[in-house]
Write an enzyme that holds these catalytic residues in place. Structure first.
Site, PDB file in Angstrom:
ATOM      1  N   ASN A 110       0.821  -1.206   0.000  1.00  0.00           N
ATOM      2  CA  ASN A 110       0.000   0.000   0.000  1.00  0.00           C
ATOM      3  C   ASN A 110       0.860   1.263   0.000  1.00  0.00           C
ATOM      4  OD1 ASN A 110      -2.635   1.385   0.325  1.00  0.00           O
ATOM      5  ND2 ASN A 110      -1.713   2.054   2.254  1.00  0.00           N
ATOM      6  N   VAL A 111       0.440   2.234  -0.807  1.00  0.00           N
ATOM      7  CA  VAL A 111       1.041   3.569  -0.754  1.00  0.00           C
ATOM      8  C   VAL A 111      -0.094   4.534  -0.432  1.00  0.00           C
ATOM      9  CG1 VAL A 111       2.478   5.271  -1.916  1.00  0.00           C
ATOM     10  CG2 VAL A 111       2.583   2.871  -2.626  1.00  0.00           C
ATOM     11  N   THR A 139      -1.458   8.304   1.757  1.00  0.00           N
ATOM     12  CA  THR A 139      -1.077   9.554   2.404  1.00  0.00           C
ATOM     13  C   THR A 139      -1.828   9.658   3.721  1.00  0.00           C
ATOM     14  OG1 THR A 139      -0.686  10.602   0.291  1.00  0.00           O
ATOM     15  CG2 THR A 139      -0.986  12.058   2.176  1.00  0.00           C
ATOM     16  N   TYR A 140      -1.093   9.619   4.798  1.00  0.00           N
ATOM     17  CA  TYR A 140      -1.671   9.754   6.127  1.00  0.00           C
ATOM     18  C   TYR A 140      -0.876  10.843   6.827  1.00  0.00           C
ATOM     19  CZ  TYR A 140      -2.945   5.116   4.542  1.00  0.00           C
ATOM     20  OH  TYR A 140      -3.378   4.078   3.770  1.00  0.00           O
ATOM     21  N   ARG A 141      -1.550  11.599   7.682  1.00  0.00           N
ATOM     22  CA  ARG A 141      -0.825  12.689   8.319  1.00  0.00           C
ATOM     23  C   ARG A 141       0.162  12.136   9.342  1.00  0.00           C
ATOM     24  NH1 ARG A 141      -6.024  14.489  11.822  1.00  0.00           N
ATOM     25  NH2 ARG A 141      -5.252  13.847  13.865  1.00  0.00           N
ATOM     26  N   HIS A 164      -8.674   2.682   6.597  1.00  0.00           N
ATOM     27  CA  HIS A 164      -7.498   2.818   5.731  1.00  0.00           C
ATOM     28  C   HIS A 164      -6.837   1.460   5.477  1.00  0.00           C
ATOM     29  CE1 HIS A 164      -6.913   7.271   7.110  1.00  0.00           C
ATOM     30  NE2 HIS A 164      -7.677   7.191   6.053  1.00  0.00           N
ATOM     31  N   GLU A 183      -1.076   1.315  -6.127  1.00  0.00           N
ATOM     32  CA  GLU A 183      -0.914   2.737  -6.429  1.00  0.00           C
ATOM     33  C   GLU A 183       0.239   2.938  -7.410  1.00  0.00           C
ATOM     34  OE1 GLU A 183      -1.293   1.514  -3.352  1.00  0.00           O
ATOM     35  OE2 GLU A 183      -3.130   2.471  -2.618  1.00  0.00           O
ATOM     36  N   GLU A 224      -7.618  20.010   9.440  1.00  0.00           N
ATOM     37  CA  GLU A 224      -7.893  18.975   8.445  1.00  0.00           C
ATOM     38  C   GLU A 224      -8.656  19.497   7.223  1.00  0.00           C
ATOM     39  OE1 GLU A 224      -7.387  16.085   7.444  1.00  0.00           O
ATOM     40  OE2 GLU A 224      -6.294  15.016   9.015  1.00  0.00           O
TER      41      GLU A 224
END
Ligand SMILES: [Zn+2]
Lengths: 75, 473
Positions: free
Chosen positions: B159-160, B162-164, B181, B223, B272
């Protein structure tokens, strides 16, 4: 050192300006993980002037929500 | 299209879509203000490279890289003036060329410099507080790689995302993982066995990979292969030094580390994408074991806050296209889907009608797609010949088609998106369907109305006049 957010004495210096200019230091609280730079605005780094809505001094950190729960151990 | 961030920045510069900011500034509040200001230029705003931050002399920071539709078009390899609807159809077309090719390379640029001792992220990266009441310095635009621990050789399940990420110490970060997620699936499998989960946090990658990392794909869709397919060139990967993880060979910076199993730490708040702060929660902690980077690395970060911001552009068409494809499978009458608003909390669908009432069926279909279940709370329908990306046209449809007594439908007690401040309690929602299409038989049409027809060749002349206009500028 006192944390500007949770007001406990768990904060300490974690970094200085890497270019050697002495422009600022960074502090981190080991209790609530808040971090700040010595050059930031007063309403960010001065507990008296921070928005009380974001303060954590009256919050029990153990009761915070865990959005990604820890699963039971599987043998 | 572009192999890495540097190639893209080079192209932006060539197209007049990149500026350098050389004046000396403080990390706070100046970087925040530069990001906000460059964003507020609007659909033609440039990316900005900042290279003179006090205390961080010699370090480079890139912001607003995806910050405008002009830059988005260039990322797609299109003319920078391409309108949104044409970008949407181009992306929808290329979507079907999945999977693209992967290629592994040795001596990757992202490993030119390796730091393993005395890692101090506050000193390696030009970090800054994005919004005033964030809990600290965040990485808001990382492409984060993990593998399925039970199926590590399956590259499609790698998995690729974007998480903060909040920096919480010289070699420690916390990451927001939400239960839905993909990384949460990997983490659960590791934590059930009390094993650390290897993780690579990649900063400054090919813009299409950043774009795909924030796209809601199925669990077993790659991805990397999507980015390759849409770019039309192979995705170049390399192995991490310390872990069996694949990372983009041309990444500017890679943080290699592991999620500590069965531990949660205080994280947030963070401004956010709905334009409000998230709460303080307990999130996973990651120990960084190694930092690798290119020579003279560029740290890329993203501003998000009160919309419209870069994240709205980044999460825009990649939210629209999967919804469009899913609707189209069973409802070919659907012409286009605009889900640009807050990751699809509001969705505008242009559709023809098979028979009376059909538009409302389209809305219900959208509300049951995987993304639509919790996100799509305001569903607006317009006729197939209305451009849903042109809000003037949408408002025209609102003004002249909606009959409040029967075209506005409220469905209470449905799932909601927890980060939406109107979701109460968080996770619950209300769906509103607004049907602004023209009624058709057998529905009773009270008055016979004939719409003014579209003007032939107007688009052709629009381009010519626009060219003439740009020549005199
Ligand atoms: Zn604290």
């Amino acid at each position: 050192m006192k944390c500007v957010r949770c007001l406990h004495g768990d904060a300490h210096k974690v970094a200085e300006a890497p270019d050697g200019s002495g422009a600022w230091e960074v502090y981190l609280c080991d209790r609530c993980n808040y971090s700040w730079r010595s050059t930031e605005e007063e309403d960010v780094i001065n507990p008296e002037k921070r928005d009380p809505w974001f303060q954590l001094d009256k919050v029990d950190l153990d009761t915070l929500q865990i959005p990604c729960p820890i699963p039971p151990l599987v043998k | 299209m572009f192999r890495d961030l540097r190639e893209f920045l080079g192209k932006l510069e060539q197209e007049g879509q990149l500026v350098y900011f050389h004046d000396e500034i403080l990390p706070e509040p100046d970087i925040r203000a530069i990001q906000r200001g460059s964003q507020d230029i609007g659909s033609t705003g440039p990316a900005v490279i900042i290279d003179n931050v006090k205390g961080y002399k010699g370090k480079k920071l890139a912001v607003n890289v995806h910050g405008s539709w002009a830059n988005h078009a260039i990322m797609m390899g299109m003319d920078k003036n391409t309108n949104l609807k044409d970008q949407f159809y181009e992306l929808a077309d290329r979507w079907d060329s999945y999977p693209g090719e992967l290629k592994w390379v040795k001596d990757a640029p992202c490993q030119e410099v390796v730091i393993e001792k005395d890692i101090n992220l506050y000193e390696i990266l030009p970090l800054f507080r994005i919004n005033k009441n964030d809990a600290g310095f965040y990485l808001s635009k990382a492409s984060i790689v993990t593998k399925d621990p039970e199926d590590p050789d399956n590259v499609d399940k790698e998995n690729v995302g974007t998480y903060r990420v909040q920096v919480q110490g010289p070699d420690t970060v916390a990451m927001q993982g939400l239960a839905f997620h993909d990384v949460a699936i990997h983490l659960k499998k590791a934590e059930e066995k009390n094993q650390p989960l290897p993780i690579a946090i990649c900063l400054g990658v090919d813009p299409m990979l950043t774009f795909m990392a924030s796209t809601p794909l199925n669990y077993n869709q790659s991805e990397y292969k999507y980015a390759a397919a849409i770019n039309g060139i192979p995705m170049e990967l390399t192995k991490c030094i310390g872990y069996d993880l694949d990372v983009p060979a041309g990444a500017e910076i890679v943080l290699e580390g592991e999620i500590i199993p069965r531990k949660r730490v205080c994280e947030g708040p963070f401004g956010e994408f709905p334009g409000s702060y998230s709460g303080t929660r307990k999130q996973v902690e990651i120990k960084i074991k190694r930092v690798t980077h290119r020579k003279d690395p560029i740290f890329e970060n993203l501003y998000l806050g009160r919309p419209w911001t870069e994240i709205d552009t980044l999460l825009g068409l990649n939210t629209c296209v999967p919804l469009y494809k899913q609707l189209k499978e069973t409802m070919p009458e659907v012409k286009a889907v605009n889900a640009l608003y807050q990751h699809g909390l509001t969705v505008i669908i242009a559709t023809d009608q098979r028979f009376g009432g059909y538009a409302k069926s389209v809305a219900m279909r959208l509300a049951t797609t995987p993304h639509g279940i919790s996100y799509a709370k305001n569903i607006i329908l317009v006729d197939g010949d209305v451009d849903p990306f042109d809000l003037n046209q949408v408002m025209w449809a609102f003004s002249t088609r909606i009959r409040g007594s029967q075209d506005v439908i409220v469905v209470p007690g449905t799932p909601g998106m927890p980060l939406d401040p109107a979701s109460e309690p968080p996770g619950m929602g209300v769906k509103v369907i607004i049907d602004a299409t023209t009624p058709m038989a057998p529905e009773r049409v009270l008055r016979e109305v004939k719409m003014v027809e579209k003007v032939d060749k107007a688009e052709y002349y629009q381009k010519i006049i626009a060219d003439l206009h740009s020549q005199i500028k």
